[in-house]
Design a protein around this motif. Sequence first.
Motif, PDB file in Angstrom:
ATOM      1  N   GLY A  94       1.121  -1.212  -0.029  1.00 57.54           N
ATOM      2  CA  GLY A  94       0.074   0.073   0.528  1.00 57.54           C
ATOM      3  C   GLY A  94       1.357   1.170  -0.195  1.00 57.54           C
ATOM      4  O   GLY A  94       1.818   1.328   0.702  1.00 57.54           O
ATOM      5  N   SER A  95       0.164   2.335  -0.719  1.00 58.04           N
ATOM      6  CA  SER A  95       1.390   3.525  -0.475  1.00 58.04           C
ATOM      7  C   SER A  95       0.384   4.506  -0.469  1.00 58.04           C
ATOM      8  O   SER A  95      -0.862   5.047  -1.277  1.00 58.04           O
ATOM      9  N   ASN A  96       0.940   5.888  -0.501  1.00 61.52           N
ATOM     10  CA  ASN A  96       0.394   6.864   0.041  1.00 61.52           C
ATOM     11  C   ASN A  96       0.781   8.102  -1.090  1.00 61.52           C
ATOM     12  O   ASN A  96      -0.589   9.044  -1.133  1.00 61.52           O
ATOM     13  N   ASP A  97       1.033   7.336  -2.133  1.00 59.23           N
ATOM     14  CA  ASP A  97       1.848   8.311  -3.489  1.00 59.23           C
ATOM     15  C   ASP A  97       0.898   7.074  -4.317  1.00 59.23           C
ATOM     16  O   ASP A  97       1.768   7.433  -5.546  1.00 59.23           O
ATOM     17  N   PHE A  98      -0.167   6.408  -4.569  1.00 62.10           N
ATOM     18  CA  PHE A  98       0.035   5.109  -5.195  1.00 62.10           C
ATOM     19  C   PHE A  98      -0.909   5.922  -6.248  1.00 62.10           C
ATOM     20  O   PHE A  98      -0.280   5.170  -7.865  1.00 62.10           O
ATOM     21  N   GLU A  99      -1.459   6.844  -6.022  1.00 61.09           N
ATOM     22  CA  GLU A  99      -2.247   7.743  -7.657  1.00 61.09           C
ATOM     23  C   GLU A  99      -0.633   8.056  -9.279  1.00 61.09           C
ATOM     24  O   GLU A  99      -0.770   7.953  -9.844  1.00 61.09           O
ATOM     25  N   SER A 100       0.225   8.461  -8.102  1.00 54.95           N
ATOM     26  CA  SER A 100       1.134   9.009  -9.244  1.00 54.95           C
ATOM     27  C   SER A 100       1.772   7.584  -9.425  1.00 54.95           C
ATOM     28  O   SER A 100       2.663   7.846 -10.232  1.00 54.95           O
ATOM     29  N   GLN A 101       2.218   6.364  -8.094  1.00 56.51           N
ATOM     30  CA  GLN A 101       3.440   6.220  -8.506  1.00 56.51           C
ATOM     31  C   GLN A 101       2.509   4.824 -10.064  1.00 56.51           C
ATOM     32  O   GLN A 101       3.360   3.948  -9.840  1.00 56.51           O
ATOM     33  N   LEU A 102       1.269   4.490  -9.398  1.00 59.79           N
ATOM     34  CA  LEU A 102       0.638   3.271 -10.135  1.00 59.79           C
ATOM     35  C   LEU A 102       0.808   3.439 -12.388  1.00 59.79           C
ATOM     36  O   LEU A 102       1.642   2.736 -12.335  1.00 59.79           O
ATOM     37  N   PRO A 103       1.130   4.385 -12.899  1.00 56.98           N
ATOM     38  CA  PRO A 103       1.676   4.663 -13.480  1.00 56.98           C
ATOM     39  C   PRO A 103       2.808   5.153 -13.915  1.00 56.98           C
ATOM     40  O   PRO A 103       3.390   4.234 -15.344  1.00 56.98           O
ATOM     41  N   GLN A 119     -10.237   5.208  -8.900  1.00 54.89           N
ATOM     42  CA  GLN A 119     -11.075   6.543  -9.589  1.00 54.89           C
ATOM     43  C   GLN A 119     -10.672   5.473 -10.529  1.00 54.89           C
ATOM     44  O   GLN A 119      -9.736   5.207 -11.771  1.00 54.89           O
ATOM     45  N   PRO A 120     -12.511   5.726 -10.971  1.00 53.73           N
ATOM     46  CA  PRO A 120     -12.458   5.000 -12.638  1.00 53.73           C
ATOM     47  C   PRO A 120     -11.939   5.752 -13.817  1.00 53.73           C
ATOM     48  O   PRO A 120     -10.654   5.626 -14.911  1.00 53.73           O
ATOM     49  N   GLY A 121     -10.976   7.529 -14.165  1.00 56.79           N
ATOM     50  CA  GLY A 121     -10.348   8.425 -14.493  1.00 56.79           C
ATOM     51  C   GLY A 121      -8.845   7.582 -14.570  1.00 56.79           C
ATOM     52  O   GLY A 121      -8.218   7.623 -15.364  1.00 56.79           O
ATOM     53  N   LEU A 122      -8.395   6.894 -13.539  1.00 57.75           N
ATOM     54  CA  LEU A 122      -7.367   6.499 -13.253  1.00 57.75           C
ATOM     55  C   LEU A 122      -7.506   5.389 -13.997  1.00 57.75           C
ATOM     56  O   LEU A 122      -6.856   4.946 -14.921  1.00 57.75           O
TER      57      LEU A 122
END
Length: 455
Positions: A94-103, A119-122
Amino acid sequence: MHRPTLSGRRAVAVGAAAALTLLAGCSNSSGGNGGTASATPTLTGDCAPFQAYAGHSGTTVTMFASILSPESDALERSWAKFSSCTGIKISYVGSNDFESQLPVRVTGGNAPDLAIIPQPGLLAQMVKTGKVVKPPAQTVANESKWAPIWKSYGSVDGTFYAAPMSANMKSLVWYSPKAFAAAGYQVPTTWADLMALSDKIAKSGKNKPWCGGIGSGTATGWPATDWVEEVVLGKYGGDVYDQWISHQVKFSDPQIIDSMNVVQNWMHNPAWVNGGFGDVSSIASTTFQDAGTPILTGKCSMLQQASFYEAQWPKGTTVGPNGDIWAFKLPAVNPSIPTPVEGGGEFVAAFSSRPEVQAVQNYLSTSEWATSRIKQAPGWVSANQGVDPSIYTDPIDQLSAKYLTDPSATFRFDASDLMVAAIGSGQEWKSFTAWFAQNQSVQKTAADIDAAWPQ
């Protein structure tokens, strides 16, 4: 999570990889072999229900998400029996930076086997990379237990990619029933009453009516998007809300500017916030996980936050109508809007089609897994219709399930989660953070977001 998250966007500690102990307390007729089985073993005893997932002992499935401890602890317990019986190790990070790290991970060739995306957008952004694998047939079949709208949130351009995992209700206000009773306050049922109560608390001079925090690592800002979304839905209804998501209604259009001004008068009011932490700007530096703690010490009275926030209250906190902490439904700004309910959720997307990955996908899409997860800890709700409502023993979960399944409610998924990722999990978070941290004007905040919208 925003999750979410639940989402994203959830929980308190720094995420860390975790692995489950395998093959403990489980038997099969073939025995363990330390590697992928050459033949599917027969699972017996209390492992028998997992027979459909057998045959992959000794394999590992990696999973990446924004869910942190203590929520992730319950998440990992929810599949412990599955792992023990099948021999499939789920290595969770788990990461607090998930949204930036996944891409970054996906485009860099280091994608996890599974990602829990709030996020469906992500999700749409990941699908465009060509790396997301369509779910197996059994996962698709299991979606019959979800309302069609949930399946649509896990789809991109009409193609189904990610099975719903959880649901959460965001339209809640947390408070202390004991403190309200001691002060003689009544739970407000209209927006006008809520604002009048806020003013009354502020004028009492004893504490601030509201506390808040929007800090969330690289996802900082998302709670502020929820506040605006609640007002847009509760004042202008579902049609304007839907047009806003697609940018037919822009941030600089009158309806959204008006909604942001409502939030400005509410959560930007120096007389009303930020109890226990500081001035308005402290909302930007306070983590959303810590935001509600001053309610317990009497330094603030209320926090607008989702159902999944229950996991953040310290151990020993009694949550209930007569407890230390409870929640009420955030009233509609416009009384003519029938029961506006904003919700969120998470979706499981795969970046591998290996058999053991598909086995985990299939299991996580079942009502059996959802039931297991619900039993682990409060603060988690599923919209899976195969779940027996009686298993919800936690009062907040019962309250959330009531509104999430209300057919007469004006339900909408979190708007920023549905917007294109460059806005919903990008510029909007950045601009809303500046709105609070730097006292940036509503007009500039809206203009900056509109200017960043992809053409």
